[in-house]
Write a protein that holds these residues in place. Structure first.
Motif, PDB file in Angstrom:
ATOM      1  N   TRP A 174       0.855  -1.201   0.000  1.00  0.00           N
ATOM      2  CA  TRP A 174       0.000   0.000   0.000  1.00  0.00           C
ATOM      3  C   TRP A 174       0.882   1.240   0.000  1.00  0.00           C
ATOM      4  CZ3 TRP A 174      -5.437  -0.747   0.528  1.00  0.00           C
ATOM      5  CH2 TRP A 174      -5.807  -2.087   0.800  1.00  0.00           C
ATOM      6  N   GLU A 175       0.464   2.245  -0.733  1.00  0.00           N
ATOM      7  CA  GLU A 175       1.152   3.540  -0.677  1.00  0.00           C
ATOM      8  C   GLU A 175       0.408   4.422   0.321  1.00  0.00           C
ATOM      9  OE1 GLU A 175       3.994   3.999  -2.151  1.00  0.00           O
ATOM     10  OE2 GLU A 175       3.859   2.064  -3.179  1.00  0.00           O
TER      11      GLU A 175
ATOM     12  N   ALA B 234      -7.348  -2.898   3.809  1.00  0.00           N
ATOM     13  CA  ALA B 234      -7.269  -1.430   3.895  1.00  0.00           C
ATOM     14  C   ALA B 234      -7.288  -0.939   5.338  1.00  0.00           C
ATOM     15  CB  ALA B 234      -8.426  -0.814   3.115  1.00  0.00           C
ATOM     16  N   GLU B 235      -8.082  -1.609   6.169  1.00  0.00           N
ATOM     17  CA  GLU B 235      -8.204  -1.164   7.551  1.00  0.00           C
ATOM     18  C   GLU B 235      -6.871  -1.315   8.295  1.00  0.00           C
ATOM     19  OE1 GLU B 235     -11.670  -2.796   9.352  1.00  0.00           O
ATOM     20  OE2 GLU B 235     -11.194  -1.980  11.332  1.00  0.00           O
TER      21      GLU B 235
ATOM     22  N   VAL C  58      -4.619   5.466   2.214  1.00  0.00           N
ATOM     23  CA  VAL C  58      -3.831   4.315   1.783  1.00  0.00           C
ATOM     24  C   VAL C  58      -4.399   3.830   0.445  1.00  0.00           C
ATOM     25  CG1 VAL C  58      -3.034   3.549   4.048  1.00  0.00           C
ATOM     26  CG2 VAL C  58      -5.255   2.780   3.213  1.00  0.00           C
ATOM     27  N   VAL C  59      -3.506   3.556  -0.477  1.00  0.00           N
ATOM     28  CA  VAL C  59      -3.898   3.172  -1.830  1.00  0.00           C
ATOM     29  C   VAL C  59      -3.147   1.901  -2.213  1.00  0.00           C
ATOM     30  CG1 VAL C  59      -3.925   3.920  -4.249  1.00  0.00           C
ATOM     31  CG2 VAL C  59      -4.106   5.618  -2.414  1.00  0.00           C
ATOM     32  N   PRO C  60      -3.854   0.876  -2.713  1.00  0.00           N
ATOM     33  CA  PRO C  60      -3.103  -0.306  -3.161  1.00  0.00           C
ATOM     34  C   PRO C  60      -2.094   0.111  -4.239  1.00  0.00           C
ATOM     35  CG  PRO C  60      -5.480  -0.704  -3.234  1.00  0.00           C
ATOM     36  CD  PRO C  60      -5.298   0.752  -2.968  1.00  0.00           C
TER      37      PRO C  60
ATOM     38  N   GLY D  88     -11.698  -2.207   2.528  1.00  0.00           N
ATOM     39  CA  GLY D  88     -11.844  -0.975   3.284  1.00  0.00           C
ATOM     40  C   GLY D  88     -13.097  -0.937   4.128  1.00  0.00           C
ATOM     41  N   ARG D  89     -13.573  -2.118   4.524  1.00  0.00           N
ATOM     42  CA  ARG D  89     -14.760  -2.193   5.361  1.00  0.00           C
ATOM     43  C   ARG D  89     -14.561  -1.367   6.641  1.00  0.00           C
ATOM     44  NH1 ARG D  89     -17.002  -5.079   9.441  1.00  0.00           N
ATOM     45  NH2 ARG D  89     -14.873  -5.460  10.063  1.00  0.00           N
TER      46      ARG D  89
END
Lengths: 95, 346
Positions: A9-10, A32-33, A54-56, B340-341
């Protein structure tokens, strides 16, 4: 299973309101969390940020590595896009 | 930026360069052109970025150096973590925990920088665990008393800062950027150590003696942190030509000694070197000979704690496996309901 499977992740951090998010670095996380929580611990331990994205990494499309390649040439030969291109008589104000 | 696509491109370009060696004349010409562009960029003090073409040896040197640096950060957590439960006050305990957490963070910044060169963290950790890559030999010394926490902050982190400040201008962009962040944080590390030693030095005679004993034990290993003398340093000349390194080992060591002498005076402690004195002519401090036999011996694995450090590192990695597995399982289970939940989207 190892964290080799965890995507990259960036991380982008807004240092304070009124400024845009800036790239801070990258990290691995399963989702993501977790990426967001890890980014908080890794990149904002000293109040460096008020907001994090955060971006993949796989979602980023980048231009060619050579910064001097023809991709950027169209802007190089147009000096008239800059205000300093124009000659204005001395003494003219607010211009 | 450390994107996966980035790595792919960088590797592809590098491989194109290699293929040139037994490929067509056009490939050879391409490699030569890439090499000239690289040399010119380094000469002009421009930064090399992940997707740029770079010589294989430059890439390998960076991976080796950044990996060793990253390993040092995370192994360095051990000698200090040894004292967290026995810190003499809540204030000191909170400070020490923050410092040890920083070291983990520094390790991650550096593993990320190495990753932009196409070498993942898993691979590097595996090399550390199997003894194929090293970490700074300083962390193979034990922390025998609370004062050692202070001596590490003042001397070990002080030596690290002296080494690392010039790395903020290293020719490889991601490494330089990681170093900027690290140097900002190291400053707290050094100052907390100095303050800790000062408190002991001004305390009871026993506390003063404890501080002096710690400085006596950590001084020489700290000087060794700058690496072997210039004429015996295998990689120095090439690294300086590539502007990975900006100053020689001996130059940085001298700088560190000159910085420490007045700091030791302010602490009310002495440095364990009878030959240490100001040289009017050189405008530097002269200092006694370093026991390089000890340095090489510790590096080879015969230091007091080599075995213990790696065993502990492997155990921490193995015992943390279930956490990594659980996180992966959780992510897999919830991926169906969207990434992203529970997180605000941008």
């Amino acid at each position: 299973m190892t964290n080799t499977d965890w995507p990259l992740w960036e991380v982008f951090v807004r240092s304070r309101r009124g400024l845009s998010h800036t790239h801070a670095g990258s990290l691995h996380a399963p989702d993501a969390e977790f990426a967001l929580r890890n980014a908080r611990d890794l990149y904002t331990r000293r109040g460096e940020g008020v907001s994090i994205w955060v971006v993949p990494s796989s979602a980023i499309t980048a231009s060619s590595p050579d910064e001097k390649d023809p991709f950027f040439e169209p802007s190089a030969d147009k000096p008239y896009r800059h205000p300093t291109f124009y000659e204005i008589p001395e003494g003219v104000k607010h211009l | 930026m450390a994107t996966a696509a980035t790595h792919q491109t960088a590797r592809t370009l590098a491989q194109d360069g290699q293929d040139g060696q037994d490929g067509t004349q056009a490939d050879v010409d391409d490699t030569a052109a890439y090499e000239r562009a690289f040399d010119a960029a380094v000469a002009a003090d421009e930064r090399v970025e992940p997707r740029d073409w770079m010589p294989d040896a430059y890439r390998a040197t960076l991976v080796r150096q950044i990996a060793q640096h990253a390993h040092s950060e995370i192994i360095g957590m051990q000698p200090e973590a040894n004292w967290i439960t026995r810190a003499p006050s809540l204030r000191r305990k909170a400070i020490l925990m923050a410092k040890v957490q920083d070291e983990a963070g520094h390790g991650l910044y550096l593993y990320s920088a190495a990753e932009t060169l196409g070498t993942g963290r898993e691979e590097l950790l595996d090399k550390l665990h199997t003894g194929r890559q090293k970490y700074s030999s300083i962390f193979n010394y034990p922390t025998l008393t609370w004062a050692d926490v202070g001596a590490i902050g003042w001397l070990v982190d002080g030596a690290a800062i002296t080494n690392q400040v010039p790395l903020c201008r290293c020719s490889y962009g991601p490494y330089a950027r990681a170093m900027v962040r690290i140097c900002k944080e190291e400053s707290f590390h050094q100052r907390q150590g100095y303050e800790l030693l000062l408190a002991l030095s001004r305390g009871t005679p026993e506390q003063h003696a404890m501080a002096q004993d710690a400085v006596d034990r950590w001084w020489w290993p700290s000087l060794m942190m700058f690496g072997p003398p210039d004429d015996e340093s295998a990689h120095s000349a090439q690294s300086m030509a590539w502007k990975i390194k900006r100053h020689s080992n001996d130059e940085l060591r001298q700088r560190f000694v000159d910085i420490c002498v007045p700091q030791a005076e302010s602490l009310g402690l002495t440095l364990p070197d009878p030959d240490l004195r100001w040289n009017e002519e050189r405008e530097h401090h002269d200092f006694g000979p370093i026991d390089w036999t000890e340095f090489w011996d510790v590096l080879k694995g015969n230091g007091p704690c080599n075995e213990q450090r790696i065993t502990q590192r492997r155990r921490a990695h193995d015992e943390g496996a279930w956490v990594r597995e659980a996180a992966s399982a959780y992510a897999a289970k919830h991926s169906a309901s969207g990434a992203g939940r529970g997180v605000e989207q941008a």
